[in-house]
Write an enzyme that holds these catalytic residues in place. Structure first.
Site, PDB file in Angstrom:
ATOM      1  N   CYS A 194       0.827  -1.215   0.000  1.00 16.84           N
ATOM      2  CA  CYS A 194       0.000   0.000   0.000  1.00 16.84           C
ATOM      3  C   CYS A 194       0.857   1.260   0.000  1.00 16.84           C
ATOM      4  O   CYS A 194       0.471   2.272  -0.557  1.00 16.84           O
ATOM      5  CB  CYS A 194      -0.949  -0.005   1.185  1.00 16.84           C
ATOM      6  SG  CYS A 194      -0.134  -0.367   2.733  1.00 16.84           S
ATOM      7  N   GLU A 215      -3.748   3.307  -8.083  1.00 18.78           N
ATOM      8  CA  GLU A 215      -2.851   2.420  -7.353  1.00 18.78           C
ATOM      9  C   GLU A 215      -2.670   1.162  -8.202  1.00 18.78           C
ATOM     10  O   GLU A 215      -3.595   0.376  -8.365  1.00 18.78           O
ATOM     11  CB  GLU A 215      -3.463   2.052  -5.991  1.00 18.78           C
ATOM     12  CG  GLU A 215      -2.552   1.177  -5.170  1.00 18.78           C
ATOM     13  CD  GLU A 215      -3.120   0.810  -3.801  1.00 18.78           C
ATOM     14  OE1 GLU A 215      -4.324   0.503  -3.703  1.00 18.78           O
ATOM     15  OE2 GLU A 215      -2.346   0.809  -2.833  1.00 18.78           O
TER      16      GLU A 215
HETATM   17  P1  NDP Z   1      -9.985  -5.780  -1.064  1.00 27.26           P
HETATM   18  O1  NDP Z   1     -10.062  -4.447  -0.453  1.00 27.26           O
HETATM   19  O2  NDP Z   1     -11.124  -6.260  -1.839  1.00 27.26           O
HETATM   20  O3  NDP Z   1      -9.717  -6.869   0.066  1.00 27.26           O
HETATM   21  C1  NDP Z   1      -9.242  -6.637   1.364  1.00 27.26           C
HETATM   22  C2  NDP Z   1      -9.970  -7.538   2.344  1.00 27.26           C
HETATM   23  O4  NDP Z   1     -11.357  -7.165   2.426  1.00 27.26           O
HETATM   24  C3  NDP Z   1      -9.969  -8.994   1.977  1.00 27.26           C
HETATM   25  O5  NDP Z   1      -9.929  -9.788   3.137  1.00 27.26           O
HETATM   26  C4  NDP Z   1     -11.297  -9.144   1.269  1.00 27.26           C
HETATM   27  O6  NDP Z   1     -11.740 -10.463   1.223  1.00 27.26           O
HETATM   28  C5  NDP Z   1     -12.172  -8.277   2.129  1.00 27.26           C
HETATM   29  N1  NDP Z   1     -13.384  -7.788   1.486  1.00 27.26           N
HETATM   30  C6  NDP Z   1     -13.700  -7.741   0.171  1.00 27.26           C
HETATM   31  N2  NDP Z   1     -14.916  -7.196  -0.002  1.00 27.26           N
HETATM   32  C7  NDP Z   1     -15.376  -6.869   1.225  1.00 27.26           C
HETATM   33  C8  NDP Z   1     -16.573  -6.259   1.703  1.00 27.26           C
HETATM   34  N3  NDP Z   1     -17.537  -5.848   0.879  1.00 27.26           N
HETATM   35  N4  NDP Z   1     -16.714  -6.070   3.039  1.00 27.26           N
HETATM   36  C9  NDP Z   1     -15.751  -6.452   3.875  1.00 27.26           C
HETATM   37  N5  NDP Z   1     -14.614  -7.047   3.479  1.00 27.26           N
HETATM   38  C10 NDP Z   1     -14.413  -7.244   2.174  1.00 27.26           C
HETATM   39  O7  NDP Z   1      -8.696  -5.839  -1.926  1.00 27.26           O
HETATM   40  P2  NDP Z   1      -8.374  -6.924  -3.046  1.00 27.26           P
HETATM   41  O8  NDP Z   1      -7.720  -8.029  -2.384  1.00 27.26           O
HETATM   42  O9  NDP Z   1      -9.574  -7.257  -3.856  1.00 27.26           O
HETATM   43  O10 NDP Z   1      -7.381  -6.134  -3.978  1.00 27.26           O
HETATM   44  C11 NDP Z   1      -7.858  -5.268  -5.008  1.00 27.26           C
HETATM   45  C12 NDP Z   1      -6.988  -4.051  -5.119  1.00 27.26           C
HETATM   46  O11 NDP Z   1      -7.055  -3.323  -3.901  1.00 27.26           O
HETATM   47  C13 NDP Z   1      -5.518  -4.323  -5.308  1.00 27.26           C
HETATM   48  O12 NDP Z   1      -5.177  -4.518  -6.602  1.00 27.26           O
HETATM   49  C14 NDP Z   1      -4.913  -3.077  -4.745  1.00 27.26           C
HETATM   50  O13 NDP Z   1      -4.924  -2.065  -5.689  1.00 27.26           O
HETATM   51  C15 NDP Z   1      -5.827  -2.728  -3.611  1.00 27.26           C
HETATM   52  N6  NDP Z   1      -5.344  -3.221  -2.317  1.00 27.26           N
HETATM   53  C16 NDP Z   1      -4.754  -2.358  -1.491  1.00 27.26           C
HETATM   54  C17 NDP Z   1      -4.248  -2.806  -0.303  1.00 27.26           C
HETATM   55  C18 NDP Z   1      -3.594  -1.885   0.640  1.00 27.26           C
HETATM   56  O14 NDP Z   1      -3.009  -2.337   1.616  1.00 27.26           O
HETATM   57  N7  NDP Z   1      -3.646  -0.609   0.408  1.00 27.26           N
HETATM   58  C19 NDP Z   1      -4.303  -4.182   0.087  1.00 27.26           C
HETATM   59  C20 NDP Z   1      -4.979  -5.021  -0.845  1.00 27.26           C
HETATM   60  C21 NDP Z   1      -5.466  -4.534  -1.989  1.00 27.26           C
HETATM   61  P3  NDP Z   1     -11.194 -11.443   0.082  1.00 27.26           P
HETATM   62  O15 NDP Z   1      -9.747 -11.177  -0.157  1.00 27.26           O
HETATM   63  O16 NDP Z   1     -11.356 -12.746   0.694  1.00 27.26           O
HETATM   64  O17 NDP Z   1     -12.010 -11.171  -1.108  1.00 27.26           O
END
Ligand code: NDP
Length: 783
Positions: free
Chosen positions: A289, A386
């Site tokens: 991030c 991002e």
């Molecule tokens: P998400 O924000 O979707 O996932 C983060 C966590 O939230 C995971 O455990 C996910 O579950 C969970 N989640 C997903 N939808 C919901 C919801 N509606 N309510 C509550 N929890 C939820 O990130 P992604 O893994 O899909 O990544 C997508 C993009 O997000 C990446 O390409 C990146 O750009 C960004 N990202 C940024 C991060 C950071 O630290 N800044 C970290 C991760 C992603 P599950 O994974 O099981 O679907």
């Protein structure tokens, strides 16, 4: 000479998976459920299946929340020392099994063993050690706080175990119990951690781990039995969670995305900066991030620096993450690869130069080569979005102010890295960058003692440090708030005007924008009636346009934020002095509006509160942390920016002062909606402000309908925070919901009242924390 292969053994990790028949249930109440509704977890480096995990149902989440609720008295009953001992055991166990964890993490996530072994694991253990210490010291250091209760925690896949530690350690230290959801792609180290919990003597129900996709996260977020949500992940899901929790009273911390600048000045140690860049954007394949994904390099050294970067990129070794000499591992999943590829293609389509070193990608699995993009416009998708991959976008600047302007040209504000040999320049730039963390001549430094978290759309709340602990606690003064605000009865409209004073001249209380009296844009006024039903005055009915003007004026008054704290204190004292000189007039006004029998008391309390925050202005200092690296981390309490404030109806003068004074004492500028029922005390104040050296635009006052104006404040893109304290539960919920658009910080009182005379409820560090945000500046030293 070339590198030979140096593979780390995966024997133990595979044996551990085999020992569980490669199937995992849920960990609730210190027991494992039968694996059900399975989904696969694969090794992204070769696509092979590692194990199957259980998709938790709503009923499972229910069970986990119930277990966590039951465990609260047990866990809190153990006392700080009891909890510290268990957390110390967890830290020790993490160290004892560090290699198994590291290999398992590498298999599950695709990041290199060098990173899991040398970064993720030591930092995870350090987090438990550090927070074992907070548990031990809690009764002394946080005597005025209690644990929040049951905490729901949701983490992404980029640092699975490390994020678990960042979430679970402070929560447990403070006496909370948790329901934790790892990311669907990377749940395995959380399963192993669950086993450690049992070994360490964590009582049943204190840590519950539920696996599955976003639906499980959503069930946790929406569960009424959860008192706080701590989330790390995408800004998009962060927004959904902000909306879903609006009005629920749940505490919330969001650590979201970033587009962090990596700024190289011409006098920097360029070779050092190149290595910093490697750690910044190619660390964890850029799936970080706070990755330094935007290189801003001074024009005079641009070519030289980019040549060095390209040469270094040629030497990055990409391949099997379990090979100890690899720099770049696999991406977490093909979905992520597609996302990155699409963004890089968009750069090509926009005419950018996309450069990649000659590098052979493994045939199986999910890979993307290190990539450098030049020639992108500041508005290009790759310069704003991002990317979350090993992709660096480079731009140049000429002067330090231009560097700052480019650095801040993003909706995010998580981190920044500044490279210069001039400490004076570095320390001048650091406060100007809108980001929660600034690394000077370093990158991606983390420590449990130093808070981490974002400004703007990178979220709010901090993890680590003292400020991170506060995210898991509630102040006892909040518990002591009265159930309802004491609202004065509204007067009826069809009454006679007040008996005319012999010198009376018709007077309409104007609004106050940019240090000037302002008529409402709507050209409408509304009557204000006194406690006896008499017409007291007409006040302007503020509109969206007035708020816009006020926000513009507040932004122009940025000199207030950079003024010295001493200067701000002087102005607050001066306001108090001038208010005291007109105390009788203000007391009479309060009496006329509210019917208060003792209006002098409110004026006196207001003067005292101005003194109180003048006193704090130059004493709300930051901290100097000593992380276990050679350097110092300075935690600065910075102003939030422009704050919209909706004042309470009760105590129309004291309520206004109690909210405005702390905000401006710490350097914020405010747009204030005074008490809707009794706005005149606040509007009278501008005459005090005008004679107290308060610069125009620092305090702007817009009278009118609280609901409408609050809506405008919450949706305005240039407002950084909204506070609402007028006792309207629906209004407060709406502010929280609408603030999700730009992820503003909010401080809302809900339906409960607040004793505005109480120093505990309306003062103290808890209020100052709302008026500030912590920026941690890492300053390494030595040779
Ligand atoms: P998400 O924000 O979707 O996932 C983060 C966590 O939230 C995971 O455990 C996910 O579950 C969970 N989640 C997903 N939808 C919901 C919801 N509606 N309510 C509550 N929890 C939820 O990130 P992604 O893994 O899909 O990544 C997508 C993009 O997000 C990446 O390409 C990146 O750009 C960004 N990202 C940024 C991060 C950071 O630290 N800044 C970290 C991760 C992603 P599950 O994974 O099981 O679907």
């Amino acid at each position: 000479m070339d590198y030979g292969p140096a593979p780390e053994s995966q024997k133990e990790a595979q044996a551990w998976l085999d020992g569980h028949q490669r199937k995992f249930g849920l960990f609730i109440d210190n027991a494992w459920s039968e694996p059900a509704e399975l989904f696969a977890s694969t090794n992204p480096a070769d696509g092979t299946q590692l194990a199957e995990l259980t998709q938790a149902t709503d009923a499972d989440v229910e069970r986990a929340v119930e277990a966590a609720r039951r465990a609260l008295p047990v866990w809190q009953g153990m006392g700080g020392h009891g909890r510290a001992k268990v957390m110390y055991a967890l830290a020790r166990l993490l160290q004892k099994h560090s290699r198994l964890f590291a290999v398992l993490e590498t298999l599950d996530n695709g990041k290199t063993i060098r990173e899991t072994r040398d970064i993720d694991l030591p930092l995870a253990a350090r987090h438990f050690y550090h927070h074992a210490g907070w548990a031990q010291l809690q009764s002394e250091e946080f005597a005025d706080y209690r644990a929040v209760g049951v905490v729901g925690q949701i983490v992404p896949w980029n640092f699975p175990l490390l994020m678990l530690s960042w979430k679970i350690a402070p929560a447990l230290a403070a006496g909370n119990t948790v329901v934790f959801k790892p990311a669907e792609f990377t749940s395995l180290t959380a399963m192993l951690f669950a086993e450690l919990c049992v070994q360490a003597g964590v009582p049943a129900g204190v840590v519950n781990i539920v696996t599955g996709d976003g639906r499980v996260g959503s069930a946790i977020v929406n569960h009424p039995g959860v008192d706080k949500i701590a989330f790390t992940g995408s800004t998009e899901v962060g927004r959904l969670i902000r909306e879903a929790t609006a009005g629920s009273g749940k505490k919330l911390s969001l650590e979201l995305g970033g587009k962090s600048p990596f700024i190289v000045f011409e006098d920097a140690d360029l070779d050092g900066a190149v290595e910093g860049l490697v750690d910044s954007i190619w660390f964890n394949q850029g799936q970080v991030c706070c990755a330094g994904s935007r290189l801003l390099v001074q024009e005079s050294v641009q070519e030289r620096f980019l040549n060095k970067v390209r040469a270094r990129m040629e030497n990055l070794r990409l391949g099997s993450p379990l090979d100890k000499s690899m720099d770049v591992g696999a991406l977490v999943d093909p979905v992520q690869r597609q996302r990155i590829a699409a963004l890089v293609d968009s750069a090509r389509a926009e005419g950018c130069d996309v450069w990649q070193p000659a590098c052979e990608l493994p045939a199986d699995g999910s890979w993307f080569p290190p990539t450098l993009i030049t020639g992108a416009s500041t508005s290009a998708a790759v310069a704003q979005a991002e990317i979350f991959g090993p992709v660096l976008v480079a731009m140049s600047f000429r002067t330090p102010p231009e560097a700052v302007q480019l650095a801040n040209n993003t909706v995010y504000g998580l981190a920044a890295s500044v490279w210069t040999e001039s400490i004076s320049l570095a320390l001048d730039i650091a406060p100007a960058i809108k980001a929660g963390v600034v690394w000077i001549n370093s990158a991606n430094q983390f420590d449990a003692a130093c808070g981490f978290g974002g400004y703007r759309e990178s979220g709010f709340g901090r993890e680590g440090g003292r400020e991170g602990m506060l995210e898991y606690m509630t102040s006892l003064a909040e518990d002591a708030r009265p159930a309802l605000p004491v609202v004065e009865a509204k007067a009826k409209a069809n009454v006679k005007p007040a008996a005319a004073h012999p010198f009376a001249i018709d007077r309409t209380a104007k609004m106050y924008i940019g240090g000037k009296q302002a008529r409402p844009d709507s050209a409408y006024s509304a009557p204000v009636f006194g406690a006896n039903g008499a017409l007291l005055a007409e006040v302007g009915v503020g509109s969206r346009k007035d708020i816009r003007n006020a926000v513009e004026a507040a932004h122009k008054a940025s000199g207030w934020t950079s003024a010295t704290a001493h200067n701000r204190a002087q102005v607050l004292y001066y306001i108090a002095e001038n208010l005291a000189a007109r105390a009788d007039e203000f007391a009479a006004r309060i009496a006329a509006m509210t019917g208060s029998k003792n209006p002098e008391k409110e004026v006196q309390a207001s003067i005292e509160r101005l003194f109180y925050y003048a006193a704090w202005a130059d004493k709300y200092d930051g901290l100097a942390h000593q992380p276990p690296t050679k350097g110092i981390t300075v935690a600065l309490n910075e102003a939030v920016g422009v704050i919209g404030i909706v004042c309470p109806n009760e105590a129309p003068l004291l309520g206004f002062i109690s909210l405005v004074a702390p905000a401006i004492a710490l350097g914020n500028r405010v747009v204030v909606v005074p008490s809707e029922a009794h706005p005149l005390s606040a509007l009278d104040l501008y005459q005090v402000f005008d004679t107290s050296d308060l610069p125009g635009g620092v305090v702007n006052i817009i009278s009118g309908n609280a609901d409408e104006l609050a809506r405008t404040l919450a949706t305005h893109a240039d407002i950084d925070a909204v506070w609402r304290h007028d006792g309207s539960a629906d209004g407060c919920a709406e502010v929280e919901r609408l603030s999700a658009g730009t992820l503003k910080r909010t401080w809302v009182g809900g339906a409960k009242g607040r004793d505005w005379y109480s120093a505990a409820q309306s003062g103290g560090r808890a209020v100052l924390a709302h008026a500030s945000q912590v920026k941690n500046v890492w300053i390494p030293y030595g040779v």
